[in-house]
Design an enzyme around this catalytic site. Structure first.
Site, PDB file in Angstrom:
ATOM      1  N   GLY A   9      -1.871  -2.204   7.403  1.00  0.00           N
ATOM      2  CA  GLY A   9      -1.499  -2.624   6.040  1.00  0.00           C
ATOM      3  C   GLY A   9      -0.822  -3.978   6.129  1.00  0.00           C
ATOM      4  N   GLY A  12      -0.343  -5.865   2.874  1.00  0.00           N
ATOM      5  CA  GLY A  12       0.080  -5.074   1.716  1.00  0.00           C
ATOM      6  C   GLY A  12       1.407  -5.573   1.149  1.00  0.00           C
ATOM      7  N   LEU A  14       4.308  -4.035   0.747  1.00  0.00           N
ATOM      8  CA  LEU A  14       5.506  -3.723   1.536  1.00  0.00           C
ATOM      9  C   LEU A  14       5.673  -4.710   2.701  1.00  0.00           C
ATOM     10  CD1 LEU A  14       7.776  -1.539   2.107  1.00  0.00           C
ATOM     11  CD2 LEU A  14       6.191  -0.620   3.788  1.00  0.00           C
ATOM     12  N   HIS A 241      15.055   9.574  -1.307  1.00  0.00           N
ATOM     13  CA  HIS A 241      16.295   8.817  -1.473  1.00  0.00           C
ATOM     14  C   HIS A 241      17.423   9.629  -2.115  1.00  0.00           C
ATOM     15  CE1 HIS A 241      13.549   5.735  -0.504  1.00  0.00           C
ATOM     16  NE2 HIS A 241      13.212   5.366  -1.707  1.00  0.00           N
ATOM     17  N   LYS A 336      19.653  -1.656 -13.958  1.00  0.00           N
ATOM     18  CA  LYS A 336      19.173  -1.377 -12.598  1.00  0.00           C
ATOM     19  C   LYS A 336      20.387  -1.023 -11.760  1.00  0.00           C
ATOM     20  CE  LYS A 336      17.197  -3.758  -8.568  1.00  0.00           C
ATOM     21  NZ  LYS A 336      16.296  -2.727  -8.074  1.00  0.00           N
TER      22      LYS A 336
HETATM   23  N1  LIG Z   1       5.540  -1.616  -1.814  1.00  0.00           N
HETATM   24  C1  LIG Z   1       6.762  -1.118  -1.712  1.00  0.00           C
HETATM   25  O1  LIG Z   1       7.735  -1.663  -2.223  1.00  0.00           O
HETATM   26  C2  LIG Z   1       6.998   0.171  -0.959  1.00  0.00           C
HETATM   27  C3  LIG Z   1       8.324   0.667  -0.859  1.00  0.00           C
HETATM   28  C4  LIG Z   1       8.551   1.821  -0.109  1.00  0.00           C
HETATM   29  C5  LIG Z   1       7.486   2.466   0.489  1.00  0.00           C
HETATM   30  N2  LIG Z   1       6.217   1.988   0.346  1.00  0.00           N
HETATM   31  C6  LIG Z   1       5.133   2.697   1.026  1.00  0.00           C
HETATM   32  O2  LIG Z   1       4.489   1.795   1.906  1.00  0.00           O
HETATM   33  C7  LIG Z   1       3.110   2.085   2.003  1.00  0.00           C
HETATM   34  C8  LIG Z   1       2.307   0.837   1.657  1.00  0.00           C
HETATM   35  O3  LIG Z   1       2.526   0.479   0.317  1.00  0.00           O
HETATM   36  P1  LIG Z   1       2.103  -0.944  -0.288  1.00  0.00           P
HETATM   37  O4  LIG Z   1       2.697  -1.017  -1.637  1.00  0.00           O
HETATM   38  O5  LIG Z   1       2.394  -2.026   0.666  1.00  0.00           O
HETATM   39  O6  LIG Z   1       0.505  -0.755  -0.429  1.00  0.00           O
HETATM   40  P2  LIG Z   1      -0.593  -1.862  -0.704  1.00  0.00           P
HETATM   41  O7  LIG Z   1       0.020  -3.097  -1.268  1.00  0.00           O
HETATM   42  O8  LIG Z   1      -1.677  -1.189  -1.482  1.00  0.00           O
HETATM   43  O9  LIG Z   1      -1.137  -2.234   0.751  1.00  0.00           O
HETATM   44  C9  LIG Z   1      -2.046  -1.451   1.443  1.00  0.00           C
HETATM   45  C10 LIG Z   1      -2.561  -2.213   2.663  1.00  0.00           C
HETATM   46  O10 LIG Z   1      -3.509  -1.381   3.323  1.00  0.00           O
HETATM   47  C11 LIG Z   1      -4.712  -2.113   3.497  1.00  0.00           C
HETATM   48  N3  LIG Z   1      -5.862  -1.204   3.406  1.00  0.00           N
HETATM   49  C12 LIG Z   1      -6.128  -0.311   2.437  1.00  0.00           C
HETATM   50  N4  LIG Z   1      -7.229   0.380   2.741  1.00  0.00           N
HETATM   51  C13 LIG Z   1      -7.668  -0.091   3.928  1.00  0.00           C
HETATM   52  C14 LIG Z   1      -8.744   0.231   4.788  1.00  0.00           C
HETATM   53  N5  LIG Z   1      -9.643   1.190   4.487  1.00  0.00           N
HETATM   54  N6  LIG Z   1      -8.867  -0.443   5.941  1.00  0.00           N
HETATM   55  C15 LIG Z   1      -7.995  -1.410   6.270  1.00  0.00           C
HETATM   56  N7  LIG Z   1      -6.955  -1.777   5.504  1.00  0.00           N
HETATM   57  C16 LIG Z   1      -6.798  -1.112   4.354  1.00  0.00           C
HETATM   58  C17 LIG Z   1      -4.736  -3.126   2.403  1.00  0.00           C
HETATM   59  O11 LIG Z   1      -5.580  -4.172   2.789  1.00  0.00           O
HETATM   60  P3  LIG Z   1      -6.325  -5.055   1.669  1.00  0.00           P
HETATM   61  O12 LIG Z   1      -5.240  -5.654   0.830  1.00  0.00           O
HETATM   62  O13 LIG Z   1      -7.059  -6.055   2.460  1.00  0.00           O
HETATM   63  O14 LIG Z   1      -7.189  -4.115   0.891  1.00  0.00           O
HETATM   64  C18 LIG Z   1      -3.265  -3.522   2.368  1.00  0.00           C
HETATM   65  O15 LIG Z   1      -2.976  -4.386   3.433  1.00  0.00           O
HETATM   66  C19 LIG Z   1       2.864   3.269   1.066  1.00  0.00           C
HETATM   67  O16 LIG Z   1       2.937   4.446   1.822  1.00  0.00           O
HETATM   68  C20 LIG Z   1       4.033   3.193   0.110  1.00  0.00           C
HETATM   69  O17 LIG Z   1       4.343   4.455  -0.415  1.00  0.00           O
HETATM   70  C21 LIG Z   1       5.956   0.844  -0.350  1.00  0.00           C
END
Ligand SMILES: NC(=O)c1ccc[n+]([C@@H]2O[C@H](COP(=O)([O-])OP(=O)(O)OC[C@H]3O[C@@H](n4cnc5c(N)ncnc54)[C@H](OP(=O)(O)O)[C@@H]3O)[C@@H](O)[C@H]2O)c1
Length: 478
Positions: A9, A12, A14, A241, A336
């Protein structure tokens, strides 16, 4: 010690918002190993240079320190991008070869950290594919695997996932992230309780009237519609949390500061929470959805996902007998904040009739970090007019104090193998046992959503839960 951090990821939200800024800040403070490599793994067809461009703009936006170009130019030489489809077994052959080359170049002895910054549905497939390619075992201590919350969707799925992860990587190499545990004020709660003789003697039903834990956001779900539709506020906030905050407030003093001793006490709290029953569940839980949620991007127009949840529970032990713990979290609320409010009982047989407010201890977790204590004092110049006054310690208001982000602390701890600030399996399991009842209630009840307007403090029912106990939600100006 040299190592490679492999971020699944890699492009992504995060990773850009939290993980890479944390790595930059740790480098800025010269805290990490002399030699480490970061490999971002993702689906996009990126070159390293293209990846660096994205990271640079993310760092400019999200890093705690201003970006020093000389430092960034050094750091970026150790950040790589590798295109892999998580679902495609064969692309792990290529990934393994790529990582072996990096291991060699950085003399890591194959020490790798696999960070799953991906949607939960990928946790299993990545684990299976790493194991299939024999990338899952180097020695007793490596590789380490880091898993973002939510860990599972319910008790059953969490148990299944845990079995898979632990049988592949072992418990001691599994780092279950609840990033709240990396926050300064969470670590401070134990210090406030156990390093002062002031509070602990009062920390029981004899002196405490109620405890309230609030985590509120003013924003909606933004671009995270797809994720939120699967999670909702219960899974997103309450299971991890908020129960962690409750544990830190309610737990007994651990035998030592050893990670397992602390976790043993937290698990006891989780196992002591009142079970919801047919008779009490409806009067103990309020669910809400803000007006406009169903029009958000990637949200179903008929969605019944909750953007707000409040519930009342008790910790059934001698210390907390009869003290209600009210917990609430939601999106599009008026402020917030994440804070814990301890309300003390009003003095009995008091000499003064004018006491309108009890004493409060407020522990602020974010955005302000600090503690304030409200007590009663005489208005100067009056005979005995009493008003509440506040002693306010704001930790991150002091100039020059720029608290490290939670992810900095957590990444640092992973690299040095310290599991203290990560959830142990029995904590996660006990929290799902409790939360499963709320999820079941949500499934079975047919709430009339949407039921609160943006900018309001959630649905009316949340107030009614407290009204029955002659309490109300407390808010202090932030
Ligand atoms: N975002 C936050 O603030 C936050 C906070 C706490 C916890 N989390 C947790 O962190 C995790 C990630 O969240 P996120 O918000 O960062 O998600 P996201 O923005 O949707 O990122 C997902 C990542 O996975 C990649 N991906 C998805 N499908 C794929 C595949 N089949 N093969 C290869 N790469 C793939 C995406 O690549 P592409 O972009 O190239 O598709 C992207 O890099 C989740 O479990 C979430 O619950 C997130």
């Amino acid at each position: 010690m040299n190592y490679t951090i492999v971020i699944f990821g890699g492009n992504g939200d995060l990773t850009y918002r939290k993980l890479l800024p944390a790595l930059y800040n740790l480098t800025h403070d010269n805290i990490l190993a002399n030699r480490f490599a970061v490999v971002g793994v993702g689906r996009r067809d990126y070159t390293n240079e293209r990846y660096h461009e994205d990271i640079y703009s993310a760092l400019k936006k999200f890093s705690r320190f201003n970006i020093d170009d000389a430092l960034w130019n050094q750091l970026k030489q150790n950040i790589y991008y590798k295109q892999v489809d998580f679902k495609d077994k064969d692309s792990y052959i290529d990934l393994d070869l790529y990582l072996k080359e990096i291991d060699e170049r950085y003399q890591t002895d194959s020490k790798r950290i696999y960070y799953y910054a991906v949607a939960p549905e990928y946790f299993e497939i990545i684990t299976d594919n790493l194991a299939h390619q024999n990338m899952h075992h180097i020695n007793d201590n490596w590789p380490k695997v880091v898993i973002e919350k939510p860990f599972g969707r319910d008790l059953k799925s969490a148990q299944y996932l845990n079995k898979k992860i632990v049988s592949t990587f072992t418990e001691k190499n599994t780092y279950r992230i609840d990033h709240y545990l990396g926050k300064e004020m969470l670590q401070n709660i134990m210090v406030i309780r156990f390093a002062n003789s002031l509070f602990e003697p009062l920390w029981s039903s004899k002196y405490i009237e109620q405890v309230q834990i609030t985590s509120s956001e003013t924003i909606g779900i933004g671009t995270r519609g797809e994720y939120f539709e699967k999670s909702g506020a219960i899974r997103d906030m309450a299971q991890s949390h908020l129960l962690q905050l409750l544990c830190l407030i309610a737990m007994e003093k651990p035998k030592s500061l050893n990670s397992d001793d602390i976790k043993d006490e937290k698990v006891k709290v989780l196992n002591s929470l009142t079970k919801f029953t047919i008779d009490n569940i409806d009067s103990s839980i309020a669910l809400g959805q803000y007006e406009g949620y169903r029009n958000e991007d990637k949200v179903r127009p008929t969605s019944n996902i909750e953007t707000y949840v409040a519930f009342k529970t008790f910790v059934n032990n001698e210390r907390w007998n009869g003290v209600p713990f009210y917990i609430r979290t939601g999106k599009k609320l008026p402020v917030k904040t994440t804070e814990i409010i301890i309300e003390f009982k009003k003095p009995i047989n008091n000499l003064y009739e004018d006491i309108k407010t009890p004493n409060y201890l407020v522990i602020r977790v974010q955005p302000k970090e600090g503690v304030f204590f409200q007590f009663n004092a005489k208005v100067p110049g009056t005979i005995q007019k009493i008003v509440p006054v506040q002693m306010d310690f704001c930790q991150n208001c002091q100039v020059g104090l720029n608290s490290p982000e939670a992810y900095e602390r957590l990444i640092y701890d992973i690299t040095r193998g310290d599991l203290t600030l990560f959830a142990r399996w029995d904590e996660v399991e006990a929290s799902w046992v409790f939360i499963d009842d709320i999820i079941k209630y949500r499934r079975e009840s047919k709430p009339n959503f949407p039921n609160y307007k943006p900018g309001e403090w959630g649905p009316e029912k949340a107030d009614e839960i407290l009204k029955k106990d002659n309490h109300k939600w407390i808010t202090f100006e932030n």
